[in-house]
Scaffold this active site. Structure first.
Site, PDB file in Angstrom:
ATOM      1  N   SER A  72       0.798  -1.221   0.000  1.00 58.37           N
ATOM      2  CA  SER A  72       0.000   0.000   0.000  1.00 58.37           C
ATOM      3  C   SER A  72       0.837   1.282   0.000  1.00 58.37           C
ATOM      4  O   SER A  72       1.634   1.495  -0.896  1.00 58.37           O
ATOM      5  CB  SER A  72      -0.942  -0.082   1.199  1.00 58.37           C
ATOM      6  OG  SER A  72      -1.753   1.029   1.286  1.00 58.37           O
TER       7      SER A  72
ATOM      8  N   ASP B 229      -1.747   1.218  -3.493  1.00 57.29           N
ATOM      9  CA  ASP B 229      -2.531   0.106  -4.032  1.00 57.29           C
ATOM     10  C   ASP B 229      -3.952   0.548  -4.393  1.00 57.29           C
ATOM     11  O   ASP B 229      -4.824  -0.292  -4.627  1.00 57.29           O
ATOM     12  CB  ASP B 229      -2.534  -1.110  -3.096  1.00 57.29           C
ATOM     13  CG  ASP B 229      -3.156  -0.831  -1.744  1.00 57.29           C
ATOM     14  OD1 ASP B 229      -3.296   0.358  -1.379  1.00 57.29           O
ATOM     15  OD2 ASP B 229      -3.505  -1.792  -1.034  1.00 57.29           O
TER      16      ASP B 229
ATOM     17  N   ASP C 200      -6.450   1.948  -2.777  1.00 57.46           N
ATOM     18  CA  ASP C 200      -7.661   1.774  -1.975  1.00 57.46           C
ATOM     19  C   ASP C 200      -7.961   3.017  -1.147  1.00 57.46           C
ATOM     20  O   ASP C 200      -8.915   3.026  -0.372  1.00 57.46           O
ATOM     21  CB  ASP C 200      -7.627   0.495  -1.123  1.00 57.46           C
ATOM     22  CG  ASP C 200      -6.450   0.422  -0.172  1.00 57.46           C
ATOM     23  OD1 ASP C 200      -5.710   1.414  -0.061  1.00 57.46           O
ATOM     24  OD2 ASP C 200      -6.285  -0.635   0.460  1.00 57.46           O
TER      25      ASP C 200
ATOM     26  N   GLU D 277     -11.985   6.109   6.797  1.00 56.46           N
ATOM     27  CA  GLU D 277     -10.920   6.542   7.672  1.00 56.46           C
ATOM     28  C   GLU D 277     -10.536   7.940   7.191  1.00 56.46           C
ATOM     29  O   GLU D 277     -10.699   8.262   6.003  1.00 56.46           O
ATOM     30  CB  GLU D 277      -9.713   5.601   7.541  1.00 56.46           C
ATOM     31  CG  GLU D 277     -10.019   4.206   8.043  1.00 56.46           C
ATOM     32  CD  GLU D 277      -8.785   3.327   8.160  1.00 56.46           C
ATOM     33  OE1 GLU D 277      -8.440   2.952   9.277  1.00 56.46           O
ATOM     34  OE2 GLU D 277      -8.161   3.020   7.123  1.00 56.46           O
ATOM     35  N   ALA D 278     -10.006   8.759   8.110  1.00 54.08           N
ATOM     36  CA  ALA D 278      -9.651  10.131   7.743  1.00 54.08           C
ATOM     37  C   ALA D 278      -8.660  10.150   6.573  1.00 54.08           C
ATOM     38  O   ALA D 278      -8.653  11.073   5.755  1.00 54.08           O
ATOM     39  CB  ALA D 278      -9.064  10.849   8.947  1.00 54.08           C
ATOM     40  N   ASN D 279      -7.869   9.084   6.446  1.00 53.11           N
ATOM     41  CA  ASN D 279      -6.872   9.035   5.372  1.00 53.11           C
ATOM     42  C   ASN D 279      -7.474   8.751   3.993  1.00 53.11           C
ATOM     43  O   ASN D 279      -6.760   8.657   3.011  1.00 53.11           O
ATOM     44  CB  ASN D 279      -5.794   8.001   5.703  1.00 53.11           C
ATOM     45  CG  ASN D 279      -6.369   6.604   5.864  1.00 53.11           C
ATOM     46  OD1 ASN D 279      -7.365   6.254   5.221  1.00 53.11           O
ATOM     47  ND2 ASN D 279      -5.755   5.793   6.705  1.00 53.11           N
TER      48      ASN D 279
ATOM     49  N   GLY E 135      -0.225  -0.662  13.191  1.00 50.79           N
ATOM     50  CA  GLY E 135      -0.353  -2.071  12.856  1.00 50.79           C
ATOM     51  C   GLY E 135       0.275  -2.397  11.509  1.00 50.79           C
ATOM     52  O   GLY E 135       0.186  -3.534  11.033  1.00 50.79           O
ATOM     53  N   THR E 136       0.901  -1.395  10.880  1.00 52.75           N
ATOM     54  CA  THR E 136       1.510  -1.661   9.570  1.00 52.75           C
ATOM     55  C   THR E 136       2.977  -1.252   9.531  1.00 52.75           C
ATOM     56  O   THR E 136       3.702  -1.628   8.621  1.00 52.75           O
ATOM     57  CB  THR E 136       0.802  -0.897   8.438  1.00 52.75           C
ATOM     58  OG1 THR E 136       0.926   0.506   8.689  1.00 52.75           O
ATOM     59  CG2 THR E 136      -0.666  -1.271   8.335  1.00 52.75           C
TER      60      THR E 136
HETATM   61  C1  GN1 Z   1      -3.326   6.503  10.725  1.00 46.60           C
HETATM   62  C2  GN1 Z   1      -3.469   5.699   9.491  1.00 46.60           C
HETATM   63  O1  GN1 Z   1      -3.603   6.270   8.419  1.00 46.60           O
HETATM   64  N1  GN1 Z   1      -3.412   4.363   9.642  1.00 46.60           N
HETATM   65  C3  GN1 Z   1      -3.536   3.442   8.519  1.00 46.60           C
HETATM   66  C4  GN1 Z   1      -2.466   2.390   8.555  1.00 46.60           C
HETATM   67  O2  GN1 Z   1      -2.614   1.629   9.735  1.00 46.60           O
HETATM   68  P1  GN1 Z   1      -1.660   1.762  11.016  1.00 46.60           P
HETATM   69  O3  GN1 Z   1      -2.117   0.646  11.921  1.00 46.60           O
HETATM   70  O4  GN1 Z   1      -1.917   3.130  11.554  1.00 46.60           O
HETATM   71  O5  GN1 Z   1      -0.251   1.653  10.523  1.00 46.60           O
HETATM   72  O6  GN1 Z   1      -2.633   1.528   7.424  1.00 46.60           O
HETATM   73  C5  GN1 Z   1      -3.881   0.827   7.371  1.00 46.60           C
HETATM   74  C6  GN1 Z   1      -3.883  -0.050   6.150  1.00 46.60           C
HETATM   75  O7  GN1 Z   1      -3.766   0.678   4.972  1.00 46.60           O
HETATM   76  C7  GN1 Z   1      -5.040   1.815   7.358  1.00 46.60           C
HETATM   77  O8  GN1 Z   1      -6.247   1.122   7.382  1.00 46.60           O
HETATM   78  C8  GN1 Z   1      -4.903   2.763   8.555  1.00 46.60           C
HETATM   79  O9  GN1 Z   1      -5.880   3.740   8.521  1.00 46.60           O
HETATM   80 MG    MG Z   2      -3.742   1.143   0.567  1.00 48.71          MG
END
Ligand code: GN1
Ligand code: MG
Length: 512
Positions: A65, A280, A282, A372-374, A503-504
């Site tokens: 992603s 990616d 999404d 999500e805000a993003n 988490g990523t």
């Molecule tokens: C703050 C933020 O943008 N976090 C993202 C990011 O997750 P994190 O767990 O914050 O790394 O990646 C995820 C997958 O793309 C998305 O779902 C999520 O919103």
């Molecule tokens: Mg993505």
């Protein structure tokens, strides 16, 4: 059984680096691409088991992603195109971490716990993004599938949401659409063109222009592929198309959202609309620069507001009594939540970060808009809601105004990819709404004013020491952290701040 011998033999060609520990996170596994070959092979195995268990086609997408080009990752897609069932995430983690000699035992453990009938056929759809590591890694997935005797179909380069879509089409025997990339463009673009026929009289041809930042990734390729289906109803100027720049570098939806500035490599005149996809495709965010050169970002919260307003108006016009709700996360701008609850009068829910959480909450309503805000999000329609819309649109005694609204709702359902957030589908929906409402991006932006906010990422030695509660809005450990945040926050009016482990990525993230 012969398959297990194949697994043993083949898995030694995809060895696990010693002492490496990986975890199925917010959106599958993510790491430097060099550390993922064994995980890919093993996710091929797991996808076969999941397919046998569900007696349906399962998807495996190779992508990281918005992460840098050097990284990669993998996520599994369940039968209706949704994210992998959460109870299976721990199997994924167990398989990924099993030492070579324990792999068969780990595999048999899943088979036993889930009482999987190994004589059941299995089919796995595989897709990949444009990263240089994606080809060999998706081959490792395919190797895993065939080692356990599963059938596979390799879709090659596709966006994440396209693969989700293919899985759903396949498992609904084509009811959701045709399981091909062409079929996807046809369904979405036909719906878009139907919607656009209702554009407002003040909507001029200039407003057909949209600049798209493809993040130098798969989204750029796919927008280009789709263009002829749009019949010039949307005129796209594509930037960061991957021909020279680096994936996600100084561009893409995550960069724009976090930095709150335009991507490099894009040219747009003041007042014109631009949008950015992530690596990616999404996620999507919109923006424009005003005549004073000030940059304005319209993020997932603004998108959710626009879409839910549009849907609510149509429901009223159609005289349909369907409950609509918006699902957000802790990252949502407080101003958007306030506007949705108090002005729009829609129910708002807050869940943990990660689309899987939002998706499930959205399923509880007739119409669930989640973002999500993003910029990652979509709209879910319950079966009953779709039926009511369909009946109204087809009923010959429906009066003209109600019929128009019902037809608009029906095409809105068709343009949306309900499996997961989809930059291409969201873009078409947003463009259609702006045209139908005769609304400029400035007018959309003016629906409410964002509270100022900043996102921060910090690398710490062990991010797992932070534990959160209340949809990640409060930290329960380490001791003293939440108190320290509270004492800072209380100095300001309408202020809010939280800290959570990503988490990523191997970082801790905060918003204030
Ligand atoms: C703050 C933020 O943008 N976090 C993202 C990011 O997750 P994190 O767990 O914050 O790394 O990646 C995820 C997958 O793309 C998305 O779902 C999520 O919103
Ligand atoms: Mg993505």
């Amino acid at each position: 059984m012969a398959h297990f011998q194949d697994v043993s033999k083949q898995s030694s060609l995809h060895p696990k680096p010693a002492e490496l520990v990986s975890q199925y996170g917010t959106a599958g596994f993510r790491a430097n691409a060099k550390l993922l070959d064994h995980i890919m092979f093993r996710m091929g195995l797991l996808a076969v088991l999941r397919s046998k268990k569900t007696k349906a086609t399962i998807g495996v997408m190779v992508t990281a992603s918005h992460n840098p080009e050097e990284d990669n990752g993998v996520k599994l897609i369940d039968p209706m195109g949704e994210m992998l069932l959460q109870t299976w995430e721990s199997y994924a983690t167990q398989l990924a971490n099993a030492e070579q000699e324990d792999l068969l035992t780990a595999l048999k453990d899943v088979i036993e716990k889930e009482a999987i009938n190994m004589s059941q056929e299995a089919t796995v759809f595989v897709g990949k993004d444009t990263r240089s590591s994606s080809s060999s890694l998706s081959q490792a997935v395919l190797d895993g599938v065939s080692a356990l005797g599963g059938h596979s179909k390799d879709y090659g380069l596709v966006t994440t949401p396209q693969l989700h879509y293919m899985v759903r089409c396949q498992n609904t025997q084509g009811q959701y659409g045709e399981a091909t990339v062409e079929g996807y463009y046809r369904k979405l673009c036909q719906a878009f063109i139907q919607l656009i026929k209702n554009k407002a009289s003040n909507c001029t041809d200039d407003q057909k222009h949209l600049s798209v930042d493809g993040a130098n990734g798969i989204g750029a390729l796919k927008v280009h592929e789709m263009e002829s289906h749009l019949k010039k109803e949307l005129l796209i100027s594509l930037f960061n198309d991957g021909s020279k720049g680096k994936l996600n570098y100084q561009c893409g939806a995550d960069f724009v959202k976090v930095q709150q500035k335009p991507p490099t490599g894009i040219e747009i005149n003041p007042g014109e609309r631009g949008c950015s996809f992530d690596g990616d495709a999404d996620r999507i965010v919109y923006y424009y620069t005003d005549s004073d050169g000030r940059f304005h970002l319209l993020d997932g919260d603004k998108i959710a507001t626009l879409i839910s307003t549009f849907l609510k108006e149509l429901l009223t016009q159609a005289g349909l009594d369907l409950k609509i709700a918006v699902v957000q996360t802790a990252y949502a701008n407080g101003s958007s939540t306030h506007y949705l609850e108090n002005t729009m009068k829609v129910t708002v829910r807050c869940t943990k970060t990660g689309v899987k959480h939002l998706h499930h909450a959205a399923q509880e309503f007739d119409i669930g808009v989640y973002f999500e805000a993003n910029g990652h999000g979509t709209v879910l329609f319950s079966e009953a809601a779709e039926e009511k819309i369909q009946q109204l649109a087809e009923n010959p005694s429906t009066d003209d105004e109600r019929k128009r609204a019902a037809l608009l709702l029906r095409n809105t359902v068709y343009v949306i990819n309900q499996t997961v957030g989809d930059a291409i589908s969201d873009m078409l929906l947003i463009e259609a709404i702006l045209a139908i409402k005769g609304m400029t991006i400035q007018q959309w932006d003016a629906m409410y004013t964002d509270l100022p906010n900043r996102q921060l990422k910090v690398k710490v030695s062990d991010r797992r020491v932070i534990d959160t509660t209340d949809a990640e809005r409060r930290a329960v450990s380490p001791a003293g952290l939440q108190e320290a945040i509270d004492s800072l926050v209380k100095k300001y009016r309408q202020a809010r701040s939280f800290v959570r482990p990503s988490g990523t990525e191997d970082v801790v993230k905060s918003l204030r």
